[in-house]
Scaffold this motif. Structure first.
Motif, PDB file in Angstrom:
ATOM      1  N   ILE A  55       0.801  -1.163   0.039  1.00  0.00           N
ATOM      2  CA  ILE A  55       0.052   0.032   0.125  1.00  0.00           C
ATOM      3  C   ILE A  55       0.978   1.106   0.185  1.00  0.00           C
ATOM      4  O   ILE A  55       1.978   1.110   0.897  1.00  0.00           O
ATOM      5  CB  ILE A  55      -0.814   0.129   1.173  1.00  0.00           C
ATOM      6  CG1 ILE A  55      -1.981  -1.287   1.431  1.00  0.00           C
ATOM      7  CG2 ILE A  55      -1.677   1.212   1.234  1.00  0.00           C
ATOM      8  CD1 ILE A  55      -2.620  -1.383   2.560  1.00  0.00           C
ATOM      9  N   LEU A  56       0.605   2.345  -0.670  1.00  0.00           N
ATOM     10  CA  LEU A  56       1.451   3.261  -0.638  1.00  0.00           C
ATOM     11  C   LEU A  56       0.530   4.537   0.102  1.00  0.00           C
ATOM     12  O   LEU A  56      -0.653   4.520  -0.247  1.00  0.00           O
ATOM     13  CB  LEU A  56       1.457   4.154  -2.387  1.00  0.00           C
ATOM     14  CG  LEU A  56       2.211   5.180  -2.567  1.00  0.00           C
ATOM     15  CD1 LEU A  56       3.584   4.956  -2.157  1.00  0.00           C
ATOM     16  CD2 LEU A  56       2.134   5.825  -3.962  1.00  0.00           C
ATOM     17  N   MET A  57       1.223   5.121   0.935  1.00  0.00           N
ATOM     18  CA  MET A  57       0.440   6.057   1.814  1.00  0.00           C
ATOM     19  C   MET A  57       1.231   7.295   2.208  1.00  0.00           C
ATOM     20  O   MET A  57       2.753   7.288   2.171  1.00  0.00           O
ATOM     21  CB  MET A  57       0.618   5.190   3.347  1.00  0.00           C
ATOM     22  CG  MET A  57      -0.127   3.845   3.186  1.00  0.00           C
ATOM     23  SD  MET A  57      -0.499   3.416   4.909  1.00  0.00           S
ATOM     24  CE  MET A  57      -1.698   4.561   5.705  1.00  0.00           C
ATOM     25  N   VAL A  91       3.924   0.251   2.642  1.00  0.00           N
ATOM     26  CA  VAL A  91       3.804  -0.755   3.625  1.00  0.00           C
ATOM     27  C   VAL A  91       3.513  -2.018   2.953  1.00  0.00           C
ATOM     28  O   VAL A  91       2.735  -2.376   2.026  1.00  0.00           O
ATOM     29  CB  VAL A  91       2.657  -0.381   4.782  1.00  0.00           C
ATOM     30  CG1 VAL A  91       2.403  -1.573   5.589  1.00  0.00           C
ATOM     31  CG2 VAL A  91       2.734   1.124   5.368  1.00  0.00           C
ATOM     32  N   PHE A  92       4.263  -2.818   3.298  1.00  0.00           N
ATOM     33  CA  PHE A  92       4.367  -4.426   2.429  1.00  0.00           C
ATOM     34  C   PHE A  92       4.227  -5.549   3.294  1.00  0.00           C
ATOM     35  O   PHE A  92       5.022  -5.432   4.536  1.00  0.00           O
ATOM     36  CB  PHE A  92       5.664  -4.173   1.343  1.00  0.00           C
ATOM     37  CG  PHE A  92       6.964  -4.607   2.024  1.00  0.00           C
ATOM     38  CD1 PHE A  92       7.402  -5.987   2.184  1.00  0.00           C
ATOM     39  CD2 PHE A  92       7.779  -3.647   2.302  1.00  0.00           C
ATOM     40  CE1 PHE A  92       8.556  -6.146   2.840  1.00  0.00           C
ATOM     41  CE2 PHE A  92       8.797  -3.770   3.059  1.00  0.00           C
ATOM     42  CZ  PHE A  92       9.253  -4.901   3.393  1.00  0.00           C
ATOM     43  N   VAL A  93       3.896  -6.761   2.602  1.00  0.00           N
ATOM     44  CA  VAL A  93       3.941  -8.078   3.005  1.00  0.00           C
ATOM     45  C   VAL A  93       4.273  -8.899   1.833  1.00  0.00           C
ATOM     46  O   VAL A  93       3.560  -8.705   1.062  1.00  0.00           O
ATOM     47  CB  VAL A  93       2.807  -8.605   3.641  1.00  0.00           C
ATOM     48  CG1 VAL A  93       2.904 -10.160   4.008  1.00  0.00           C
ATOM     49  CG2 VAL A  93       2.481  -7.677   5.035  1.00  0.00           C
ATOM     50  N   ALA A  94       5.239  -9.817   1.990  1.00  0.00           N
ATOM     51  CA  ALA A  94       5.450 -10.769   0.997  1.00  0.00           C
ATOM     52  C   ALA A  94       5.615 -12.302   1.642  1.00  0.00           C
ATOM     53  O   ALA A  94       6.191 -12.169   2.708  1.00  0.00           O
ATOM     54  CB  ALA A  94       6.932 -10.410   0.300  1.00  0.00           C
ATOM     55  N   ILE A 197       8.386  -1.493   5.726  1.00  0.00           N
ATOM     56  CA  ILE A 197       8.128   0.011   5.348  1.00  0.00           C
ATOM     57  C   ILE A 197       9.124   0.336   4.241  1.00  0.00           C
ATOM     58  O   ILE A 197      10.579   0.010   4.497  1.00  0.00           O
ATOM     59  CB  ILE A 197       8.001   0.837   6.285  1.00  0.00           C
ATOM     60  CG1 ILE A 197       6.653   0.586   7.135  1.00  0.00           C
ATOM     61  CG2 ILE A 197       8.203   2.311   5.808  1.00  0.00           C
ATOM     62  CD1 ILE A 197       6.606   1.736   8.246  1.00  0.00           C
ATOM     63  N   ILE A 198       8.886   0.875   3.206  1.00  0.00           N
ATOM     64  CA  ILE A 198       9.758   1.507   2.087  1.00  0.00           C
ATOM     65  C   ILE A 198       9.569   2.832   2.157  1.00  0.00           C
ATOM     66  O   ILE A 198       8.452   3.332   1.908  1.00  0.00           O
ATOM     67  CB  ILE A 198       9.694   0.656   0.777  1.00  0.00           C
ATOM     68  CG1 ILE A 198       9.925  -1.192   0.988  1.00  0.00           C
ATOM     69  CG2 ILE A 198      10.834   1.273  -0.284  1.00  0.00           C
ATOM     70  CD1 ILE A 198       9.883  -1.635  -0.327  1.00  0.00           C
ATOM     71  N   GLY A 199      10.560   3.749   2.128  1.00  0.00           N
ATOM     72  CA  GLY A 199      10.247   5.220   1.861  1.00  0.00           C
ATOM     73  C   GLY A 199      10.170   5.621   0.216  1.00  0.00           C
ATOM     74  O   GLY A 199      11.234   4.975  -0.473  1.00  0.00           O
ATOM     75  N   ILE A 200       9.747   6.370  -0.209  1.00  0.00           N
ATOM     76  CA  ILE A 200       9.567   6.937  -1.363  1.00  0.00           C
ATOM     77  C   ILE A 200       9.607   8.596  -1.278  1.00  0.00           C
ATOM     78  O   ILE A 200       9.173   9.258  -0.669  1.00  0.00           O
ATOM     79  CB  ILE A 200       7.932   6.719  -2.008  1.00  0.00           C
ATOM     80  CG1 ILE A 200       7.659   5.066  -1.755  1.00  0.00           C
ATOM     81  CG2 ILE A 200       7.934   6.964  -3.364  1.00  0.00           C
ATOM     82  CD1 ILE A 200       8.525   4.276  -2.541  1.00  0.00           C
ATOM     83  N   GLY A 201      10.482   9.001  -2.429  1.00  0.00           N
ATOM     84  CA  GLY A 201      10.770  10.368  -2.546  1.00  0.00           C
ATOM     85  C   GLY A 201      11.815  10.730  -3.576  1.00  0.00           C
ATOM     86  O   GLY A 201      12.644   9.848  -4.197  1.00  0.00           O
TER      87      GLY A 201
END
Length: 224
Positions: A55-57, A91-94, A197-201
């Motif tokens: 999910i992108l938040m 936010v992810f789950v694999a 969590i992964i950060g985007i920017g």
């Protein structure tokens, strides 16, 4: 939200990493270990169907926290520092998927200790390769926008308590991304699953894992 079910043939599974996880870091595995590993990898392709959801938040980083909507993760200063330039977050789950349990029961019923051990090591690499596959899809999604992304960071690492797993899972619509559930001690089932969590920017990028700033010495990704 984005999700995907994957065939094992779609993943890059470095066999060398599997051997390394078994302890063959500076020596080559013996012929029997190679034979068993190759055989089980072929067998796993029939049973194991990995998956991912993310999910992108929007959110923000504070000194030791990452705040996403009404949820605040106390990640600690190491992770918060790595994510601080992010304008949004994934936010992810694999996971290896439900077929994993059936396959492991099948392997276990054979009563072969080596096969069970190798299969467990294969599962650890499959879920890491699934998360890597997810990152590639994320890269494709972000590429035209000119945005970068950070390394992925998970509860249980670098000072982020695994007890915050329920908060992470609460951000997904049904609370069970990829069919993964949490035990009372906040461990994921199937156990071969990863979350985080992964950060985007525009001013962030993925970097080699900075093991020198982390105190966890039993990490799969630790180098040196």
């Amino acid at each position: 939200m984005r999700s995907g079910d994957i065939f094992l043939s779609q993943l890059e599974i470095p066999v060398g990493e599997i051997y390394s996880s078994m302890g063959f870091r500076n020596v080559s595995p013996d012929d029997e270990t190679r034979r068993v590993t190759e055989s089980l990898l072929n067998e796993a392709s029939v049973w194991v169907h990995p998956c991912f959801e993310y999910i992108l938040m929007g959110g923000e980083c504070r000194k030791e926290d990452v705040c996403l909507g009404d949820v605040t993760f106390n990640t600690g200063h190491i992770i918060a520092g790595q994510l601080r330039k992010s304008g949004s977050f994934v936010v992810f789950v694999a996971s290896v998927g439900e077929g994993w349990r059936q396959w492991m029961r099948l392997v276990s019923d054979r009563g072969d200790v080596l096969q069970s051990y190798v299969a467990d090591c294969i599962g650890s690499q499959i879920v890491e390769s699934t998360a890597d596959f997810m990152e590639k899809r994320l890269h494709e999604y972000l590429y035209q926008s000119g945005l970068g992304y950070t390394n992925r960071f998970s509860p249980g690492y670098c000072g982020w308590s695994v007890s915050q797993q329920p908060l992470l899972f609460s951000l997904f619509p049904d609370g069970h991304p990829c069919g993964v559930t949490l035990t009372e001690s906040c461990l994921m089932m199937p156990e071969k699953s990863v979350s985080g969590i992964i950060g985007i920017g525009a001013d962030v990028r993925r970097m080699p894992y900075t093991c020198n700033i982390c105190t966890m010495d039993k990490c799969l990704r630790r180098r040196g």
